[in-house]
Design a protein around this motif. Structure first.
Motif, PDB file in Angstrom:
ATOM      1  N   PHE A   1      38.296  59.536 -17.982  1.00  0.00           N
ATOM      2  CA  PHE A   1      37.596  59.580 -19.263  1.00  0.00           C
ATOM      3  C   PHE A   1      36.218  58.933 -19.155  1.00  0.00           C
ATOM      4  O   PHE A   1      36.041  57.935 -18.458  1.00  0.00           O
ATOM      5  N   VAL A   2      35.251  59.509 -19.856  1.00  0.00           N
ATOM      6  CA  VAL A   2      33.863  59.076 -19.741  1.00  0.00           C
ATOM      7  C   VAL A   2      33.417  58.400 -21.033  1.00  0.00           C
ATOM      8  O   VAL A   2      33.808  58.807 -22.127  1.00  0.00           O
ATOM      9  N   GLN A   3      32.596  57.367 -20.904  1.00  0.00           N
ATOM     10  CA  GLN A   3      31.983  56.731 -22.075  1.00  0.00           C
ATOM     11  C   GLN A   3      30.710  57.490 -22.404  1.00  0.00           C
ATOM     12  O   GLN A   3      29.614  57.074 -22.046  1.00  0.00           O
ATOM     13  N   TRP A   4      30.852  58.606 -23.115  1.00  0.00           N
ATOM     14  CA  TRP A   4      29.729  59.522 -23.291  1.00  0.00           C
ATOM     15  C   TRP A   4      28.515  58.866 -23.929  1.00  0.00           C
ATOM     16  O   TRP A   4      27.426  58.861 -23.363  1.00  0.00           O
ATOM     17  N   THR A   5      28.706  58.295 -25.115  1.00  0.00           N
ATOM     18  CA  THR A   5      27.533  57.787 -25.839  1.00  0.00           C
ATOM     19  C   THR A   5      26.983  56.499 -25.229  1.00  0.00           C
ATOM     20  O   THR A   5      25.925  56.034 -25.609  1.00  0.00           O
TER      21      THR A   5
END
Lengths: 314, 295
Positions: A166-170
């Motif tokens: 999972f990516v920390q998009w913002t």
């Protein structure tokens, strides 16, 4: 303007028969709207101009004395790297979102204009929904989608095998601005679709039939008939949407709050933060607001000239 | 009409499906988020479907907080402002309804004058309206704040209403003018020959005939007022005069509020305007197009 240019002569004659004159009646009918226009737009606009040339912050507001500072607020802005960055990011935001709105808008309008495809009737019914979503709700719902623990963007991309974790998009300063563009475009494209669809429906089908008889292919018909007749609407959407995109606020507020760092500071956000957060640099904020307003007005002027030339179809 | 080959129809249908998913997807995310607890949401992250369907998020919101001492799964804590959610919803209804009524009334009067009694200054008035639509609201907020404070209208619904009317009127005048201008003049002329005053002809003939235009303008005004964040955010900071967008804005920087609860509020916040657009789509479409293209 499609309004007639003269009051008909019968009206003038009536003026003498005890009925209220056309001029006075027109004045009476427009007066309430004009008062609102003066009180809520014109007066505050002049007030803001006054503030832009005075030193106004929390301290001055307490003492009640606002010293005149000339162009100092504007000079301070020109030397403020964050302001220049905000302007630059606003330009990127505007260019990208308006371009996407027009490309997607024309594409979807062509799609829903297809009579032979049954499912396009459903698209036609649903297309306006994103426009109805309150901008602040739009921001919150996309920050839910972007969430790093359980957001549906992560879920989707992980299940598709695009990302391994999972990516920390913002939280990524290189991506953050684009992550605000997507929700904004999602909410505003329906308006563009609407206008393009109306323009497409105004194109007489005989034009296409004649072209088909002449042996023109689909692509050729699009280039020679659809696109030229769509051009005036593209111009209207371009100008209208550009002016509004410059004012983007709610989605920035909800999704990134200007962050990470300054990565998503835009002009309206800069003005809001400068004016309404300590130390309440209201004078500087007003100066920044005027710069934004002047940029938008230059585009608005273009729009008025455009309407003057009267947009016609067919 | 042109006929498409089967292959073309399949591609076009697929593209339509893609657009529909794009429209509906984010809205489904709100619904899915709102019907489960954060714990259920986290229990199986890779499965996007809701792990439970419960209305407890909504119950908590409408009751103004968790009831009694039952285990509170929906929020680790309940922000004080959320207790005012039912009131904020009512405030939003009052604000949007009042703004719509005032804007329609004053807008119709002005639009009629512009479309039927054109003078040089009514043209100038229309340009002023058009120009004012381009003024970024953020420019006006500090002066409006100061002015409303002087008038004692800060933290009050009338303050919010009057400000929004001022900013939405120009758009309404613009939309309505194009409707009135499109009405045939003959009916009015006939009524006036029969002794009807100009104002009488406006009320008895023009207004009823332009009901679709008024509906279009009204529903658009209502929606834009319901959406407005910046004005109520700056002009009212007290919980008693908050609107739904202000409540939502207050949650943004609050990292302890569960997203599931936030999605429940979001759903309640978007439902009124989304339903309006579903029900009155025809009017909205015509209003938006005539507000942008004609004039």
């Amino acid at each position: 303007m499609t309004v007639a240019t003269d009051v008909n002569s019968a009206d003038r004659a009536r003026g003498g028969r005890g009925e209220i004159g056309a001029g006075r009646l027109a004045a009476l009918m427009t007066a309430p709207a004009a008062v609102f226009l003066l009180a809520i737009v014109a007066y505050p606009l002049l007030f803001a101009l006054y503030l832009a040339f005075h030193q106004v912050s929390a301290r001055e507001l307490r003492s009640g004395e606002l010293p005149f500072v000339g162009w100092a607020n504007f000079l301070a802005l020109m030397n403020d790297a964050v302001f220049l960055l905000s302007l630059q990011q606003t330009l990127v935001f505007v260019a990208l979102s308006v371009l996407l709105e027009i490309v997607l808008g024309v594409g979807i309008a062509l799609l829903i204009n297809e009579q032979g495809v049954r499912i396009s009737a459903l698209t036609r019914v649903l297309i306006l929904l994103p426009w109805a979503v309150p901008p602040i709700v739009n921001g919150l719902l996309w920050s839910f989608i972007y969430n790093s623990k359980y957001g549906y963007l992560n879920v989707l991309l992980y299940n598709l095998g695009v990302i391994g974790e999972f990516v920390q998009w913002t939280g990524n300063p290189d991506l953050a601005l684009y992550l605000v563009v997507i929700p904004y475009v999602w909410r505003t494209t329906p308006f563009a679709v609407l206008l393009f669809h109306a323009a497409l429906q105004a194109i007489p089908s005989e034009l296409y039939e004649a072209a088909e008889v002449d042996g023109a292919g689909t692509w050729h018909r699009f280039l020679r008939i659809t696109l030229p007749l769509l051009a005036p609407t593209v111009l209207v959407v371009l100008v209208l949407r550009t002016t509004f995109a410059f004012m983007v606020f709610d989605e920035i507020f909800a999704i990134t709050g200007g962050g990470p760092g300054n990565a998503t500071w835009t002009a309206a956000w800069y003005i809001y933060r400068t004016s309404f957060q300590p130390p309440f640099e209201i004078g500087v904020g007003a100066a920044a607001a005027y710069i934004l307003a002047l940029i938008i007005f230059a585009i608005a002027y273009l729009y008025i000239r455009l309407l003057h030339r009267k947009v016609e179809y067919g | 009409m042109r006929r498409r080959s089967t292959a073309a129809r399949i591609i076009l249908s697929a593209l339509n499906l893609l657009v529909i998913l794009g429209i509906v997807g984010p809205l489904v995310a709100v619904v899915f988020g709102s019907v489960q607890s954060e714990r259920a949401l986290l229990s199986d992250v890779l499965n996007p479907l809701p792990k439970e369907v419960t209305l407890s998020n909504f119950q908590i919101l409408l009751a103004g907080g968790p009831q009694g001492d039952r285990v509170f799964e929906q929020a680790s804590y309940f922000p004080a402002n959320l207790k005012f959610f039912p009131l904020a919803f009512a405030n939003s209804v009052v604000v949007a309804t009042s703004v719509t009524a005032l804007t329609l009334t004053l807008g119709a009067l002005a639009a009629y004058a512009v479309s039927r009694l054109p003078f040089r200054w009514t043209h100038a008035f229309m340009y002023a309206n058009l120009t004012s639509r381009m003024v970024p609201i953020i420019v006006l907020m500090v002066p409006l704040y100061v002015t409303l404070r002087q008038l004692g209208l800060l933290n009050s619904l009338p303050g919010i209403i009057l400000t929004e009317v001022g900013l939405l009127l120009p758009y309404a005048v613009w939309i309505l003018t194009s409707y009135f201008a499109a009405l045939p003049r003959e009916l009015e002329d006939a009524a006036r020959i029969d002794g009807c005053s100009r104002l009488g002809a406006f009320v008895r003939i023009v207004l009823p005939l332009s009901a679709p235009g008024l509906a279009a303008c009204g529903v658009i005004t209502f929606i834009l007022s319901w959406h407005e964040l910046l004005i109520p955010l700056v002009v009212s900071s007290r919980p008693e005069s908050m609107t739904v967008p202000v409540i939502l804005a207050g949650l943004v920087s609050d990292f302890y509020v569960f997203y599931t609860l936030m999605m429940a509020i979001s759903l309640l916040g978007l439902l009124p305007t989304v339903l309006l657009v579903m029900l009155l789509q025809r009017y909205v479409v015509r209003g938006l197009t005539s507000g942008a293209l004609k004039g």
